[in-house]
Design a protein around this motif. Structure first.
Motif, PDB file in Angstrom:
ATOM      1  N   THR A  22       0.693  -1.337   0.081  1.00  9.62           N
ATOM      2  CA  THR A  22       0.031   0.127   0.106  1.00  9.62           C
ATOM      3  C   THR A  22       0.875   1.266   0.173  1.00  9.62           C
ATOM      4  OG1 THR A  22      -1.787  -1.344   1.059  1.00  9.62           O
ATOM      5  CG2 THR A  22      -1.739   1.175   1.231  1.00  9.62           C
ATOM      6  N   ILE A  23       0.515   2.263  -1.062  1.00  7.37           N
ATOM      7  CA  ILE A  23       1.261   3.642  -0.965  1.00  7.37           C
ATOM      8  C   ILE A  23       0.175   4.554  -0.781  1.00  7.37           C
ATOM      9  CG2 ILE A  23       2.678   4.985  -2.238  1.00  7.37           C
ATOM     10  CD1 ILE A  23       3.876   2.490  -3.878  1.00  7.37           C
ATOM     11  N   GLN A  70       3.676  13.281  -7.307  1.00 13.20           N
ATOM     12  CA  GLN A  70       2.801  14.134  -6.562  1.00 13.20           C
ATOM     13  C   GLN A  70       1.637  13.195  -6.116  1.00 13.20           C
ATOM     14  OE1 GLN A  70       1.677  17.678  -8.337  1.00 13.20           O
ATOM     15  NE2 GLN A  70       0.646  18.525  -6.338  1.00 13.20           N
ATOM     16  N   ASP A  71       1.459  12.967  -4.704  1.00 15.86           N
ATOM     17  CA  ASP A  71       0.296  12.313  -4.329  1.00 15.86           C
ATOM     18  C   ASP A  71      -0.143  11.177  -4.969  1.00 15.86           C
ATOM     19  OD1 ASP A  71      -1.760  12.669  -2.529  1.00 15.86           O
ATOM     20  OD2 ASP A  71      -3.218  13.537  -3.869  1.00 15.86           O
ATOM     21  N   VAL A  72       0.917  10.029  -5.180  1.00 13.37           N
ATOM     22  CA  VAL A  72       0.511   8.811  -5.841  1.00 13.37           C
ATOM     23  C   VAL A  72       0.076   7.804  -4.724  1.00 13.37           C
ATOM     24  CG1 VAL A  72       1.755   6.935  -6.932  1.00 13.37           C
ATOM     25  CG2 VAL A  72       2.334   9.139  -7.409  1.00 13.37           C
ATOM     26  N   SER A  73      -0.863   7.092  -4.854  1.00 11.02           N
ATOM     27  CA  SER A  73      -1.543   6.175  -4.103  1.00 11.02           C
ATOM     28  C   SER A  73      -1.722   4.847  -4.829  1.00 11.02           C
ATOM     29  CB  SER A  73      -2.602   6.554  -3.238  1.00 11.02           C
ATOM     30  OG  SER A  73      -2.388   7.483  -2.514  1.00 11.02           O
ATOM     31  N   LEU A  74      -1.445   3.677  -4.305  1.00  6.98           N
ATOM     32  CA  LEU A  74      -1.699   2.509  -5.008  1.00  6.98           C
ATOM     33  C   LEU A  74      -1.673   1.407  -3.988  1.00  6.98           C
ATOM     34  CD1 LEU A  74       0.825   0.252  -5.643  1.00  6.98           C
ATOM     35  CD2 LEU A  74       1.465   2.218  -7.199  1.00  6.98           C
ATOM     36  N   HIS A  75      -2.493   0.424  -4.495  1.00  4.04           N
ATOM     37  CA  HIS A  75      -2.591  -0.723  -3.507  1.00  4.04           C
ATOM     38  C   HIS A  75      -2.545  -2.160  -4.306  1.00  4.04           C
ATOM     39  CE1 HIS A  75      -4.639  -2.855   0.008  1.00  4.04           C
ATOM     40  NE2 HIS A  75      -5.185  -3.415  -0.738  1.00  4.04           N
ATOM     41  N   VAL A  76      -1.948  -3.077  -3.774  1.00  7.51           N
ATOM     42  CA  VAL A  76      -1.786  -4.277  -4.430  1.00  7.51           C
ATOM     43  C   VAL A  76      -2.173  -5.473  -3.586  1.00  7.51           C
ATOM     44  CG1 VAL A  76      -0.209  -5.838  -5.740  1.00  7.51           C
ATOM     45  CG2 VAL A  76       0.144  -3.361  -5.975  1.00  7.51           C
TER      46      VAL A  76
END
Ligand code: ATP
Ligand code: MG
Length: 51
Positions: A4-5, A19-25
């Motif tokens: 998770t980011i 800038q403001d990167v979100s991701l979920h694996v």
């Protein structure tokens, strides 16, 4: 959950690259990062790797 980011910002050489990167694996998922040349894909992977 494997990764998770949340709201990642990266600045290199005085320039904001990410800038403001979100991701979920999740387990069993395959997540692909797509973008034009120089948009920050390698920077994202280097950041995840702690480089
Ligand atoms: N160490 C650094 N110092 C300053 N700017 C950098 C540095 N590393 C990368 N950049 C800049 O950050 C931006 C994103 O580069 P990055 O290599 O992450 O893009 P990329 O999406 O992987 O590109 P490509 O598709 O060509 O592999 C580019 O403008 C690049 O010039
Ligand atoms: Mg790259």
């Amino acid at each position: 959950m494997l990764l998770t980011i949340n709201n990642l910002d990266v600045t290199l050489g005085g320039l904001q690259i990410l800038q403001d990167v979100s991701l979920h694996v999740d387990e069993g998922e395959l997540v692909v990062v797509v973008g034009a040349n120089g948009t920050g894909k390698s920077t994202l992977l280097r950041s995840i790797s702690g480089m």
